[in-house]
Design an enzyme around this catalytic site. Sequence first.
Site, PDB file in Angstrom:
ATOM      1  N   GLU A 128       5.375  -3.262 -32.766  1.00  9.57           N
ATOM      2  CA  GLU A 128       4.555  -2.126 -32.349  1.00  9.57           C
ATOM      3  C   GLU A 128       4.030  -1.402 -33.581  1.00  9.57           C
ATOM      4  OE1 GLU A 128       4.677   1.882 -29.544  1.00  9.57           O
ATOM      5  OE2 GLU A 128       6.480   0.678 -29.748  1.00  9.57           O
ATOM      6  N   GLY A 268      12.407   5.167 -36.366  1.00  6.65           N
ATOM      7  CA  GLY A 268      13.777   5.442 -35.968  1.00  6.65           C
ATOM      8  C   GLY A 268      14.382   4.268 -35.226  1.00  6.65           C
ATOM      9  N   ALA A 269      13.622   3.717 -34.278  1.00  5.30           N
ATOM     10  CA  ALA A 269      14.109   2.594 -33.476  1.00  5.30           C
ATOM     11  C   ALA A 269      12.937   2.028 -32.694  1.00  5.30           C
ATOM     12  CB  ALA A 269      15.224   3.048 -32.529  1.00  5.30           C
ATOM     13  N   MET A 270      13.166   0.862 -32.074  1.00  6.51           N
ATOM     14  CA  MET A 270      12.104   0.175 -31.331  1.00  6.51           C
ATOM     15  C   MET A 270      12.667  -0.420 -30.056  1.00  6.51           C
ATOM     16  SD  MET A 270       9.041  -0.686 -30.988  1.00  6.51           S
ATOM     17  CE  MET A 270       8.468  -1.613 -29.572  1.00  6.51           C
ATOM     18  N   GLU A 271      11.940  -0.193 -28.950  1.00 10.01           N
ATOM     19  CA  GLU A 271      12.453  -0.507 -27.616  1.00 10.01           C
ATOM     20  C   GLU A 271      12.169  -1.917 -27.141  1.00 10.01           C
ATOM     21  OE1 GLU A 271       8.261   1.280 -26.713  1.00 10.01           O
ATOM     22  OE2 GLU A 271       9.845   1.553 -28.211  1.00 10.01           O
ATOM     23  N   ASN A 272      12.029  -2.896 -28.019  1.00  7.71           N
ATOM     24  CA  ASN A 272      11.776  -4.274 -27.591  1.00  7.71           C
ATOM     25  C   ASN A 272      12.633  -4.627 -26.371  1.00  7.71           C
ATOM     26  OD1 ASN A 272      10.485  -4.622 -30.315  1.00  7.71           O
ATOM     27  ND2 ASN A 272      12.617  -4.464 -30.940  1.00  7.71           N
ATOM     28  N   GLU A 305      15.419   4.960 -26.483  1.00  8.85           N
ATOM     29  CA  GLU A 305      15.013   3.547 -26.487  1.00  8.85           C
ATOM     30  C   GLU A 305      15.454   2.838 -25.215  1.00  8.85           C
ATOM     31  OE1 GLU A 305      12.868   2.947 -28.621  1.00  8.85           O
ATOM     32  OE2 GLU A 305      13.292   4.632 -29.944  1.00  8.85           O
ATOM     33  N   HIS A 308      13.107   3.658 -22.374  1.00  5.49           N
ATOM     34  CA  HIS A 308      11.857   2.905 -22.465  1.00  5.49           C
ATOM     35  C   HIS A 308      11.913   1.621 -21.642  1.00  5.49           C
ATOM     36  CE1 HIS A 308       8.915   4.768 -24.961  1.00  5.49           C
ATOM     37  NE2 HIS A 308       9.658   4.835 -26.053  1.00  5.49           N
ATOM     38  N   GLU A 327       5.554   7.355 -24.568  1.00  4.61           N
ATOM     39  CA  GLU A 327       6.331   8.137 -25.523  1.00  4.61           C
ATOM     40  C   GLU A 327       6.578   9.575 -25.057  1.00  4.61           C
ATOM     41  OE1 GLU A 327       7.992   6.796 -27.622  1.00  4.61           O
ATOM     42  OE2 GLU A 327       7.000   4.903 -28.050  1.00  4.61           O
TER      43      GLU A 327
END
Length: 897
Positions: A128, A268-272, A305, A308, A327
Amino acid sequence: MSSLREGPAIVVRREDYAPPAFWIDTVDLAFDLDPAKTRVLNRMRLRRNPDVAPQALRLDGEDLNLARVLVNGGGCSFRMDGQTLVLENLPEGAEPFDLEIFTTCAPEKNTQLMGLYVSQGTFFTQCEAEGFRRITYFLDRPDVMASYTVTLRADKDRYPVLLSNGNLVDSGNLPDNRHFAKWVDPHKKPCYLFALVAGKLVAREQRIVSRSGKEHLLQVYVRPGDMDKTEHAMNSLMASVVWDEARFGLPLDLERFMIVATADFNMGAMENKGLNIFNTKYVLANSATATDTDFANIESVVGHEYFHNWTGNRITCRDWFQLSLKEGLTVFRDQEFSMDLCADPSARAVKRIEDVRVLRTAQFPEDAGPMAHPVRPDSYVEINNFYTVTIYEKGAEVVRMMQTLVGRDGFRKGMELYFQRHDGQAVTCDDFAQAVADANPGSELSRLLPQFKRWYSQAGTPRVQATGRFDAEARTYTLELAQTCDPTPGQSDKAPFVIPVAIGLLDAQGRDLPLHLDGGPAVAGTQTVVLSEACQSFVFTGIDAEPVPSVLRGFSAPVVLDMNLSDAELLHLLAHDSDPFNRWEAGQRLALRRALHAIRAEGPVHQEPLDEAFVAAMRAVLRHPALDAAFKELVLTLPAETYIAEQLDIVDPQRIHAVREAMRSQLAHALHEDWIWAYEQHRDNGAYRPDPVSTGRRALTGMALTMLCLAARDNGNPVWPGKAYQRFKDAGNMTDRFNALSALVIAGLPLASEALARFHGMFRQEALVLDKWFALQAGAPDRGGNILPAVRQLLAHPDFNLRNPNRARSVIFSYCSANPGAFHRADAAGYVFWSEKVIEIDAFNPQVAARLARALDRWKKLAEPYRSAAREAIARVAAKPDLSNDVREVVTRSLAD
């Protein structure tokens, strides 16, 4: 990521959105992982979009080596248009066809940390917003959703763990000490949610059973040696799963859910989908290495996350202009999650105040500056520049107003209808708002929906002017509300917003009066009115004596409230208001009023800018037997220098800093005995627990210790510096230890150097703790211009690494973005430093550089000589010919008239 240094930047406009000419139904990816040369075989099944006129297939790519292209197993003609792969003469008609693309890439050379990269010997991805094009040629846009099958192959010793999205369906050994793992994601997703991880990792595992009786495996993967810091992240994940199913009826929809931590991460983080990749900062914590703030942030980000998974993954964005669809909604959800975990109402209030502080110190300035944009932007050059507090925090406030207008139960109904209509789709902010309104016919949101959606389309922070008038003879109190919104770039005229305003009226004893709005039924405590016109009046009847108004309770809308309450009225609210937010706000307004008076006064800064009434009010709060310690700490914290600056037309950062420091010093001396009492009453907490009561006690203890050290610095008394140093050495947790260290550093005491050296020796192997050590020094109060030389020394420290985003932020951002009194120097040396670092970082990580570039985007408010020097520094960056689009967009907009 469009950060290539080739050709002019392209402006992307929301009005130009067009559906894709092709759909991708399935994706089968096979990776042969090698740091120097990873091979990617991408087999896709595509079909033409019947709603779009026939045209060539244009696939996005970046920094890829193309080896083979096959259509239905045979050769085909293709051409390159820049880095875009263009295929023409594809099969006609509605029948799907197969496309095979074989490419290679070099993950170890990927310094942007976008796409596939290597960090400390482990493969990670970040896709992303537009990173998937750095992995393979693809329709890299969020409205193309496909089913993914992923096979990972790698050396078994170097990469024993092989992870991707979804469920593990097969694994085994291969020749030459290699092995493979095959993953299938049962849910369609856009490519930005793709992820893979491969390396030497260990996992904390927990099996849970959902309300439906299904069993799920939760896993938190970290590097060996960090397992003892994963318990809180796992507990936060379990709490998130339980909360989402209880609050919104949204269950975990995968057999397993994985979190992986990496030290090299831009965000910070990624919601894959099912495989969340986190910055270590938001995973690793134990009482010896993490502060209370770290524990709270981990809980919030893990929740964010995970949430999400439904609001962002199951339903995603049609295009990147709709970013707040996922978001803003998910920030609202993680805020609600954190508040719902607080059993005590005061703890809920503390969380709300903290969230609003972020909004007002970060988002309000953005709304008033050159980077101002609506919650749903109309155009961008680089989408990474729009991962902003406007999209996230202001977007969350827009969702919160929806809940206010339809009620908590009505909002859940709206969420249910949203998923009934759009599960598995890529949609828009309008679709979400429509679902909430349609689920609540007759509500104010339903009645005013077209107007309410101006919150998505209009930039800027509305100002609400409130004027109260008491009529003793008629026994009425009339509240007149008027709204305005200043022009922002590209938007000169603003139509009225829909603004819910929560109101209370207090009698002389501080009690809430029953509210009869226009003679209607009585409402106990708080009444929410809706301001939807430029000016409206609301009449409360049955009022026997002039009340004190408490307006915008709970910060019911993201606006600036202008209400000319007297000091006496504000002191009354501070002492009695039943709404904790407005009680805190009254204290902030009193402090701000005194700060602005001292800043605007002629001559040198007065060393005692506070009057006795204010000091007495702060003493009453500190000594109050019923108030929560965390709430006291918030009330006694003076408004931030950046927030004070936003209240001024012309900003002298040095004078603001001097005034705020004088206010803090005066409180330190005037409340000396009270600070001693607060320290002694709250310093013992027993075994460490990150619960709201314990964290509040530690926060107030830390504040008291800082104040006592400040007073000791001025009067030369060695007792409290000695006690602070002893507490630093003896502390049983990082919060107490770091609070004591901070007290010594903030006060500028001689013992600070010894404590800093000792701290470094204790934690030199703990990267996240060292980030705190660096940040504390770069963010320390400036005394005679000493901070910038210290910052340059820190950059030369053996433990500093500019290419690690966390470490770069700990020093450079702490100085340039969070230490205005040290950054804004009359000799312009701070600006020169800023320009050097923006250019240097931009050469290898444009995302981080663009964030740093934002540190000067409010330069036009500065007084001279700062204003001219800041403009010169920005122009110096803008003149660099090979800037990334990320940075060029920021500096160009900053310099625009």
